[in-house]
Design a protein around this motif. Sequence first.
Motif, mmCIF file in Angstrom:
data_model
loop_
_atom_site.group_PDB
_atom_site.id
_atom_site.type_symbol
_atom_site.label_atom_id
_atom_site.label_comp_id
_atom_site.label_asym_id
_atom_site.label_seq_id
_atom_site.Cartn_x
_atom_site.Cartn_y
_atom_site.Cartn_z
ATOM 1 N N TRP A 9 -35.485 -30.081 -11.355
ATOM 2 C CA TRP A 9 -34.919 -29.095 -10.413
ATOM 3 C C TRP A 9 -35.849 -28.904 -9.214
ATOM 4 N N THR A 10 -37.149 -28.837 -9.488
ATOM 5 C CA THR A 10 -38.121 -28.688 -8.395
ATOM 6 C C THR A 10 -38.056 -29.890 -7.463
ATOM 7 N N LEU A 13 -34.835 -29.741 -5.264
ATOM 8 C CA LEU A 13 -34.844 -28.726 -4.202
ATOM 9 C C LEU A 13 -35.970 -28.958 -3.194
ATOM 10 N N ALA A 14 -37.131 -29.395 -3.693
ATOM 11 C CA ALA A 14 -38.267 -29.583 -2.779
ATOM 12 C C ALA A 14 -37.963 -30.705 -1.785
ATOM 13 N N ARG A 16 -35.029 -31.556 -0.921
ATOM 14 C CA ARG A 16 -33.934 -31.022 -0.095
ATOM 15 C C ARG A 16 -34.518 -30.204 1.077
ATOM 16 N N ASP A 17 -35.683 -29.563 0.828
ATOM 17 C CA ASP A 17 -36.346 -28.751 1.858
ATOM 18 C C ASP A 17 -37.178 -29.583 2.828
ATOM 19 N N SER A 83 -29.384 -22.115 -15.969
ATOM 20 C CA SER A 83 -30.117 -21.559 -14.826
ATOM 21 C C SER A 83 -29.842 -22.382 -13.566
ATOM 22 N N MET A 84 -29.770 -23.729 -13.745
ATOM 23 C CA MET A 84 -29.441 -24.597 -12.603
ATOM 24 C C MET A 84 -28.028 -24.296 -12.097
ATOM 25 N N ASN A 86 -26.458 -21.525 -12.339
ATOM 26 C CA ASN A 86 -26.519 -20.231 -11.648
ATOM 27 C C ASN A 86 -27.021 -20.398 -10.209
ATOM 28 N N GLN A 87 -28.066 -21.203 -10.046
ATOM 29 C CA GLN A 87 -28.615 -21.394 -8.692
ATOM 30 C C GLN A 87 -27.676 -22.259 -7.839
ATOM 31 N N PHE A 90 -25.079 -20.388 -5.958
ATOM 32 C CA PHE A 90 -25.464 -19.817 -4.661
ATOM 33 C C PHE A 90 -25.669 -20.911 -3.608
ATOM 34 N N ILE A 91 -26.281 -22.023 -4.032
ATOM 35 C CA ILE A 91 -26.547 -23.104 -3.068
ATOM 36 C C ILE A 91 -25.236 -23.616 -2.471
ATOM 37 N N ARG B 184 -41.223 -20.743 -2.011
ATOM 38 C CA ARG B 184 -40.051 -21.562 -2.341
ATOM 39 C C ARG B 184 -39.921 -21.730 -3.853
ATOM 40 N N ASP B 190 -31.625 -16.461 -0.973
ATOM 41 C CA ASP B 190 -30.189 -16.757 -1.058
ATOM 42 C C ASP B 190 -29.791 -17.213 -2.455
ATOM 43 N N GLY B 191 -30.488 -16.698 -3.462
ATOM 44 C CA GLY B 191 -30.068 -16.943 -4.840
ATOM 45 C C GLY B 191 -30.685 -18.137 -5.532
ATOM 46 N N TYR B 192 -31.566 -18.871 -4.849
ATOM 47 C CA TYR B 192 -32.149 -20.016 -5.544
ATOM 48 C C TYR B 192 -33.615 -20.231 -5.195
ATOM 49 N N SER B 193 -34.305 -20.918 -6.115
ATOM 50 C CA SER B 193 -35.721 -21.243 -5.937
ATOM 51 C C SER B 193 -36.017 -22.490 -6.750
ATOM 52 N N TYR B 194 -37.192 -23.083 -6.533
ATOM 53 C CA TYR B 194 -37.533 -24.284 -7.305
ATOM 54 C C TYR B 194 -37.650 -23.947 -8.791
ATOM 55 N N SER B 195 -38.139 -22.744 -9.064
ATOM 56 C CA SER B 195 -38.382 -22.367 -10.456
ATOM 57 C C SER B 195 -37.100 -21.877 -11.127
ATOM 58 N N LEU B 196 -36.951 -22.232 -12.394
ATOM 59 C CA LEU B 196 -35.766 -21.789 -13.130
ATOM 60 C C LEU B 196 -36.027 -20.501 -13.902
ATOM 61 N N PHE B 197 -37.262 -20.279 -14.316
ATOM 62 C CA PHE B 197 -37.558 -19.103 -15.147
ATOM 63 C C PHE B 197 -38.633 -18.187 -14.549
#
Lengths: 173, 508
Positions: A9-10, A13-14, A16-17, A83-84, A86-87, A90-91, B184, B190-197
Amino acid sequence: MCALPLHIWTIILAFRDFDWVTARTNSWDAAGVVSYGLLFALFESVVVFAVLASIGLLASAKWDEKRRIALLSSLVVILSLWSMFNQAYFINEWGVPAWLASLVVATGRPLVALYALAFGPVFITVALPAFFILRSEKFYKGVQEGIERLSLLMLLYFFFDAAALINIIVRNL
Amino acid sequence: MNHRINRRDFLKLAGLASLGMVVPPSVRAASSRLQTEKKNVLIVVFDALSAYNISLYGYQRDTMPNLARLAKRATVFHNHYAGGNYTTPGTASLLTGTLPWTHRAIRFNDGVKDEFAGKSIFHAFDDYYRIGYSHNTLVNTLFKQFINDLNEYVPQEEFFLVNDGLIRNIFGNDEDTATVGWARAVKRTDGYSYSLFLSLLYEKYRDSKVADTASLYPYGLPNVNNDNFFVLDQSIDALGVRLAEIPRPFMGYFHFLPPHYPYKPHKDFAGAFSGDSFKPLSKPDDLFTEGRSDEFLNKWRIPYDEFILDLDHQFARLFDKLETAGILDDTWLVFTSDHGELFERGIWTHSTAALYQPVVRVPLLIFEPGVQTGRDVHQATSALDLMPTLLHLTGHPTPDWAEGTILPPYAPSVTDPADKGIMAVQARYNDPSFPITEASVMLVQDNYKLVYYTGYEELGQDTERALLFDIESDPEELNELSQAKRETASEMTNIVRKRLEESNKPYM
């Protein structure tokens, strides 16, 4: 195994940024942001592992060590997937379908209804695999095999982690 | 010598506030005079504070009753302009006394070009004790460039309720990137971050730290970048105390975020203007419209105005503290802003190419040491003029790099800064190492204001566009005169083109 979803996941997204940060500073800084993200993912993996190890110690001794590892690993993967999701909600700016929204509102206690709606599927997807890992030898073997195959992917994030650590050390010299 | 006080020292000093108040002002003032005859300089900047929304300047809502009261003791500049339209260029212009096309801090979070690292107001006051603080990250980027000329740089997070100080300490040589990586990773934007927990744990920790204060802010806590929460009271209190302690003479630059978005007034001010009878003037959409409706813009204008009401209260508190401590007896106090805010023509905030008055016209009040009477200056003045003026008032020469002039009431000879033209520049979409090809440039001369646009996609087939307004008879900029006053528009456009061309020469 618990590090895998956290790292994937990191990485998603990383990277992606990456362009976003490059546009504001430069690609060297963007690589730095990715590296710190991976470092914190590594830290998060250690924390999750510590929690799992503690739970594993508390679990009944009637299940052997490998079965406990399979159970807890699959729990981490399932919760990570939720959790993914869920995120990703929003994404991708997904919305709640109108019929579902009106159903929730109609209950008179929308917040409680929403939590119940979320808890239900999560509970089922966690409880069912846990039940089968503990009760079904075939299912357990399948999970174990899956874990072994996925563990090969560790090589991938080990490589990223090592590169990130080197980058961070260089940046902080 | 550069040093920064640590958090413990600062809080310890803040704790001495009550002690400071019991010492008679006369004793403290006398002690200050004994130390030096040179007057201190204190610049207080409130970010994105538009003169348009201040009651002292004619706004219909009573947004700054305290400032109106204090203005009777100040020199009030009624037509003062920022150098840029957002924090990076606007603040860099204030601090260097040059226009954005000269200092080149034009893009978001840019620094000034290397040679200007030693050409700031801090450098010019090299015989003073120089202290700087800002809530705003973009200003801190500039501070870091000027660090060799700052005796005390108060870190941004010093006044945050929850801060990332640990990350900054661990990765001290790379703190900016490390902080972005941390943010980050654990702060869900906006509801998301690299970390899940970890992000969930972090949020629990953060919310528990601010729970008590949060109840005082019905629209949410004031913050920088979503979760760096702060309260202005705390910053003002600590500033008041610190100024009583630092060596004299001092030159202080304090840049507070309110009323910049997000608009989060204290509960005493939240709701003050909702439902009032004020109806802002409806203006036609601009070429650079974002398509915002009047209803939308008026809705956001309310908390902005309430946030101004809040900072008005806080500035009055600071003023009282400084007066009680005797500091105002030997200090030039400046109240101003780095740029304004827009709620009209389909455009919201200040990230726009359009340079209408609410974006570029900012307040400027100068409180002279020990003076109880006020005066008004109606000539057009620029943020670039502040540095030469303060240097002149404290017996320093004007540095050769300064593009501004000494402000009218203080200039040794009668000159009108508007004679040379007051300019503001928006060029955020250009690489600072190359010629500026996409920009908005404002020029104010006499009663006319010209805004020149070049290089924008929105211009379509035209490569440039110039709007002309008579801001004396038409302060709301409703009657565009470039056709009716062709000669004036052409003359002013040529001045702008020539200046732009000159500024681009070193980069050709």
